[in-house]
Design an enzyme around this catalytic site. Structure first.
Site, mmCIF file in Angstrom:
data_model
loop_
_atom_site.group_PDB
_atom_site.id
_atom_site.type_symbol
_atom_site.label_atom_id
_atom_site.label_comp_id
_atom_site.label_asym_id
_atom_site.label_seq_id
_atom_site.Cartn_x
_atom_site.Cartn_y
_atom_site.Cartn_z
ATOM 1 N N ASP A 78 0.803 -1.101 -0.187
ATOM 2 C CA ASP A 78 -0.050 0.023 0.063
ATOM 3 C C ASP A 78 0.856 1.379 0.008
ATOM 4 O O ASP A 78 0.412 2.430 -0.502
ATOM 5 C CB ASP A 78 -0.870 -0.054 1.296
ATOM 6 C CG ASP A 78 -2.298 -0.727 1.038
ATOM 7 O OD1 ASP A 78 -2.114 -1.673 0.044
ATOM 8 O OD2 ASP A 78 -3.231 -0.572 1.718
ATOM 9 N N CYS A 119 0.581 -8.393 4.887
ATOM 10 C CA CYS A 119 0.326 -7.119 4.711
ATOM 11 C C CYS A 119 -1.373 -6.838 4.516
ATOM 12 O O CYS A 119 -1.964 -7.770 4.534
ATOM 13 C CB CYS A 119 1.241 -6.284 3.552
ATOM 14 S SG CYS A 119 2.848 -6.013 4.171
ATOM 15 N N ASP A 120 -1.615 -5.628 4.148
ATOM 16 C CA ASP A 120 -2.912 -5.052 4.383
ATOM 17 C C ASP A 120 -4.024 -5.854 4.146
ATOM 18 O O ASP A 120 -5.282 -6.413 4.499
ATOM 19 C CB ASP A 120 -3.197 -3.800 3.729
ATOM 20 C CG ASP A 120 -2.350 -2.530 4.419
ATOM 21 O OD1 ASP A 120 -1.136 -3.145 4.851
ATOM 22 O OD2 ASP A 120 -2.646 -1.490 4.436
ATOM 23 N N LYS A 121 -4.026 -6.443 2.600
ATOM 24 C CA LYS A 121 -5.243 -7.191 2.151
ATOM 25 C C LYS A 121 -4.939 -8.708 1.904
ATOM 26 O O LYS A 121 -5.903 -9.307 1.855
ATOM 27 C CB LYS A 121 -5.500 -7.046 0.607
ATOM 28 C CG LYS A 121 -5.646 -5.232 0.593
ATOM 29 C CD LYS A 121 -6.398 -4.549 1.386
ATOM 30 C CE LYS A 121 -6.232 -3.173 1.379
ATOM 31 N NZ LYS A 121 -5.141 -2.577 1.680
ATOM 32 N N CYS A 191 4.854 -2.482 8.447
ATOM 33 C CA CYS A 191 5.189 -1.208 8.929
ATOM 34 C C CYS A 191 4.665 -1.061 10.359
ATOM 35 O O CYS A 191 3.797 -1.446 10.765
ATOM 36 C CB CYS A 191 4.484 -0.197 8.209
ATOM 37 S SG CYS A 191 5.074 0.027 6.477
ATOM 38 N N GLU A 442 -6.926 4.607 -0.351
ATOM 39 C CA GLU A 442 -6.588 5.198 0.960
ATOM 40 C C GLU A 442 -6.207 6.857 0.641
ATOM 41 O O GLU A 442 -5.402 6.913 -0.301
ATOM 42 C CB GLU A 442 -5.448 4.547 1.666
ATOM 43 C CG GLU A 442 -5.944 3.076 1.901
ATOM 44 C CD GLU A 442 -4.768 2.275 2.837
ATOM 45 O OE1 GLU A 442 -5.074 1.394 3.260
ATOM 46 O OE2 GLU A 442 -3.737 2.786 2.466
ATOM 47 N N SER A 468 -5.464 4.961 5.234
ATOM 48 C CA SER A 468 -4.518 4.002 5.933
ATOM 49 C C SER A 468 -4.456 4.169 7.334
ATOM 50 O O SER A 468 -4.662 5.009 8.090
ATOM 51 C CB SER A 468 -2.993 4.716 5.230
ATOM 52 O OG SER A 468 -1.744 4.134 6.109
#
Length: 555
Positions: A78, A119-121, A191, A442, A468
């Site tokens: 991202d 990570c995010d997804k 992160c 985002e 985000s």
């Protein structure tokens, strides 16, 4: 075993010949086939260590008597995708990941799965797939990045984005920005703050789908490899006991996840992902319940970007289980939910105590008596909007100001960096929702620019897009219905007074119902921004943010 369909009997001789082509022995074919879903790639910092994690998982599966077989899942970074067309491809990968993993698991008849996302997804996408396929499954992530150190302070990616805003405002030199650039992301891993990736990895522990430490053990710690080996061994135990994802991801487990979400101060993206995962598990999870849960759940953590502590600090303080133990002191969790350990939540957390009350506030001394996320409603957001309340400054919890209206993220960033946004303004970014974007980008660039230019305590931002987990301030996203389908955010005009009242869960525009109706009559749908490829198909099927932006077949 499911794998008998591809390994046993005369009719399966052709199948076995293909397994022989892979180098598998008869002994390996006679054991349970365990799919290891690897999100490893060389473009996402959170995934660059997953090859080592996967090897550890394979070792664990083999030690426990299974045959591990690796197949891939895609991933988008991202941070790298932020602020350009690439961000349209972030959220939409959640469904690609779920669909492709379902396809691989069903086509090859695996007996069990170990998911290795970070990570995010990837985390929510693989949780969705786990619920769909519903065979014994354990999650082990790649782990969080260590915090960076700049000028004697811990820093993270959100600091980097805000540094760019500070440079634009003239309060930071180019040399300063370069120092941040070199130091804020010092290791592999997701992160280092309580951003979306770490939020979802922590909530995977809460849901019962990951072992203790899955959300918090740093990527560079050898503990992470030991955890991976145990995950491989544990999936074999789940297979013996026939414990499946839908036995674990029950309605009560999702309510636990929402509760811990409030205590941790997780990313607002959790309000998209938890309903989507629940949907796949056959559980209806309306985000409206979030305010009820928030009203009784204290906020115990102020991890970056809400405060100066990081996931590594949460890990040292006892991790997610220690937070859950604090919450259990006021009977805020269902302790009878089953988990991948084969034990209940209560059994898992009973000896996990808070080791640092500065990182995890005690239950009787919280940051606030209410949770870290709030759902707002009003004539501007009839279905809902979402804000990370724990990352909003006190003076912005209630705010009124003139709307500064932009029909895309790029125009808003140009105005912010051009000095056209002033204290008191409410920046409105629309036509960036699931359909309108498409892909619900985002808005970390505009929120970071606002914060970096010293306007974080005086300017709000609302959008039908999303934020985000690194965003902070009065950033209200997921406005539903979105502009592309004629939601009220499409009817806002420059200078309209926007009223934000987070304590009372309200978001309104100060115009009469009659005026709103007159504007509605004049509104016309816009031509789609994208008419070919995956984004066009996605836009045709996606629902609104308040429903988790799930894909739905039109009947």
């Amino acid at each position: 075993m499911r794998s008998d369909a591809v390994t046993k009997g005369m009719q399966q001789a052709p199948h076995r010949s293909l397994f022989h082509a892979l180098g598998l022995t008869e002994e390996e074919m006679n054991r349970p086939l365990v799919g290891i879903v690897s999100s490893y790639n060389e473009i996402v910092p959170g995934h660059m260590n997953l090859d080592k994690v996967v090897e550890a998982v394979k070792m664990g599966v083999a030690m426990a008597g299974g045959t591990p077989i690796v197949f891939p899942a895609i991933a988008v970074c991202d941070g790298i995708a932020m602020g350009h067309i690439g961000m349209k491809y972030s959220l939409v990968t959640r469904d690609l990941i779920a669909d492709s993993t379902e396809a691989m698991a069903m086509a090859h008849q695996f007996d069990a799965l170990v998911m290795v996302p970070n990570c995010d997804k990837n985390v929510p996408g693989l949780l969705m797939a786990a619920a769909r396929v519903n065979i014994p499954t354990v999650f082990v992530s790649g782990g969080p990045m260590l915090a960076g150190h700049v000028k004697g302070q811990k820093r993270s990616l959100s600091s980097m984005f805000e540094a760019v805003g500070a440079y634009t405002a003239g309060t930071m030199t180019e040399e300063d920005v370069r120092e941040f650039e070199q130091k804020v992301c010092p290791t592999c891993g997701s992160c280092s703050g309580m951003y979306t990736a770490n939020s979802m990895n922590c909530l995977t522990e809460v849901l019962g789908m990951g072992l203790q430490g899955n959300g918090t053990i740093p990527a560079v710690y050898s503990d992470r490899l030991r955890l991976a080996k145990h995950a491989g061994m544990q999936v074999m135990e789940m297979l013996k006991k026939n414990i499946r994802p839908r036995d674990i991801m029950t309605k009560e487990a999702f309510l636990n996840a929402l509760t811990v979400d409030m205590a941790l101060g997780c990313s607002t993206n959790s309000m998209l992902h938890l309903p989507a995962i629940a949907h796949e598990a056959g559980v209806e999870l309306n985000v409206d319940i979030a305010n009820e849960i928030s009203s009784r759940t204290p906020n115990l953590c102020h991890l970056a970007p809400a405060g100066p502590t990081y996931i590594e600090d949460l890990n040292e303080a006892g991790g997610v289980y220690a937070v859950m133990n604090e919450l259990s002191k006021k009977s805020l969790l269902n302790l009878d939910c089953m988990t991948v350990t084969g034990k209940t939540v209560g059994e898992n957390i009973k000896d996990c105590y808070n080791k640092n009350p500065e990182v995890i506030r005690p239950i009787d001394h919280p940051y606030s008596e209410t949770g870290g996320i709030a759902i707002l409603k009003g004539n501007l957001a009839p279905d809902s909007g979402v804000v990370k309340r724990s990352a909003v400054t006190e003076e912005m919890l209630v705010h009124e100001g003139p709307a500064r209206v932009f029909d895309c993220e790029e125009d808003a960033i140009a105005a912010i960096k051009g000095g056209k946004i002033v204290a008191g303004d409410v920046v409105v970014i629309r036509y960036e929702g699931p359909k309108g974007g498409p892909g619900m980008r985002e808005m970390l660039n505009p929120t970071s620019a606002i914060a970096g230019m010293g306007l974080g305590s005086s300017v709000a931002l609302i959008t039908d897009g999303r934020f985000s987990g690194a965003s902070r301030g009065a950033s209200i996203g997921h406005i539903s219905p979105e502009a592309a389908v004629g939601g009220p955010i499409a009817l806002v005009e420059e200078g309209d007074i926007i009223k934000i009242d987070i304590p009372n869960n309200r978001l309104d525009v100060d115009i009469s119902d009659e005026e709103m109706e007159e504007r509605r009559k004049k509104w016309r749908p816009r031509e789609p921004k994208v008419t070919t490829g995956y984004l066009a198909r996605y836009a045709s099927m996606v629902t609104s943010g308040n429903r988790g932006a799930i894909l739905e077949i039109r009947k």
